[in-house]
Write a protein that holds these residues in place. Structure first.
Motif: not given
Length: 322
Positions: A60-64, A78-85, A134-135
């Protein structure tokens, strides 16, 4: 104390109701240093290790997303994980369901290509939009091209570790079946149970064999056996009394030279990646006999110091550790 649960993620909305607003990022295979990858870029080199069990590590820190086969890294994306909340839950998962043409059942039949489902509540790896941060609403979005390649090498039961940081896997060979006092005949006994069993990656789509996972909890002093996403047995954990750490072991098969089992070891949740000694852990003779009924190449074995709480598990998800 942080709890280990099969918890409901409905409060965060999951991501199976999320519309891929502008369509998934197509993605591009590049030849770059991993640190230089731009959003949507990925590397893919399956020739580095053509065969063996696959494990996926989401950093998650790397978004990889790092993909390993038989302990060798064959891809990074590369990836995009969950946004804040709507943060992506961390811990150890297995692929519960695969659907190349999955669509949202909640919002406008939105496409979610190349879905590897990790929880029944809506967390998955799938193609989606990659804005460079993250989005998502909890899922791990991937470039479309990469998600298709990943879909082809994963199988039901493939372990997926989602963690804040990335650790490289290690090879571990252990004399005996790791869960009983070692005896000379034990290797032959366990080998006999493995011989007729294939690795899940070799199963036909209609084979329908259950995937076995085991979890050893130092807190509860017990070992739980799961088939797919259901607990089927539990027994006593006998160990040296020291913290087990946060480790996942993927069974490759027999190791003739060591007269034992050959494992791929992965670490998560900030644990020391060098502390891999399966001889620390065993169970009683009766439960060892139970375990032998479930062992197969590709099974995973999870170490944790957190408690297991079957009374608070939601649905039929695999284990989530945060």
């Amino acid at each position: 104390m942080t709890k280990l649960t099969r918890r409901s993620l409905l409060a965060t909305g999951g991501c199976f109701g999320l519309t891929l607003m502008a369509g998934p990022t197509l993605g591009q295979h590049v030849y770059k240093e991993i640190s230089a990858l731009a959003p949507g870029e990925f590397t893919w080199h399956p020739e580095r290790q053509p065969r063996g069990p696959v494990a996926v590590i989401v950093s998650l820190n790397e978004q990889l997303v790092h993909v390993y086969r038989n302990g060798v890294r064959i891809a990074v994306s590369t990836c995009s994980s969950g946004k804040p909340g709507h943060e992506t839950p961390t811990g150890v998962f297995v692929v519960l369901q695969k659907d190349r043409d999955h669509r949202s059942s909640t919002y406008n039949n939105a496409p979610m290509p190349n879905t590897n489902r990790l929880t029944w509540d809506g967390i998955a790896l799938h193609a989606g939009k990659l804005p460079g941060y993250p989005a998502s609403h909890g899922c791990v979005r991937l470039p479309l091209k990469f998600s298709a390649l990943l879909f082809d090498v994963t199988h039901l039961g493939t372990p997926v570790i989602i963690a804040d940081e990335h650790h490289f896997p290690m090879d571990v060979a252990h004399p005996g079946m790791i869960l009983s006092g070692y005896a000379d005949q034990e290797f032959e006994d366990v080998l006999a149970t493995l011989e007729p069993r294939k690795h899940p990656s070799d199963w036909e789509i209609d084979d329908g064999y259950p995937i076995t996972s085991m979890i050893a909890s130092a807190y509860d002093q017990k070992i739980a056996i799961l088939e797919n996403d259901r607990e089927v047995a539990e027994g006593p954990l006998i160990w040296d009394g020291e913290p087990l750490g946060s480790h996942v072991y993927v069974l490759k098969g027999p190791h003739d030279a060591a007269k034992g089992m050959h494992w791929e070891a992965l670490t998560y949740s900030g644990s020391d990646g060098g502390l891999h000694d399966l001889r620390r852990v065993r169970t009683d003779k009766a439960f060892s006999e139970v375990i032998k009924q479930y062992v197969h190449p590709g099974m995973i074995y999870v170490f944790t110091d957190l408690p297991l709480h079957p009374d608070s598990r939601s649905g039929r998800d695999f284990v989530i550790m945060s």
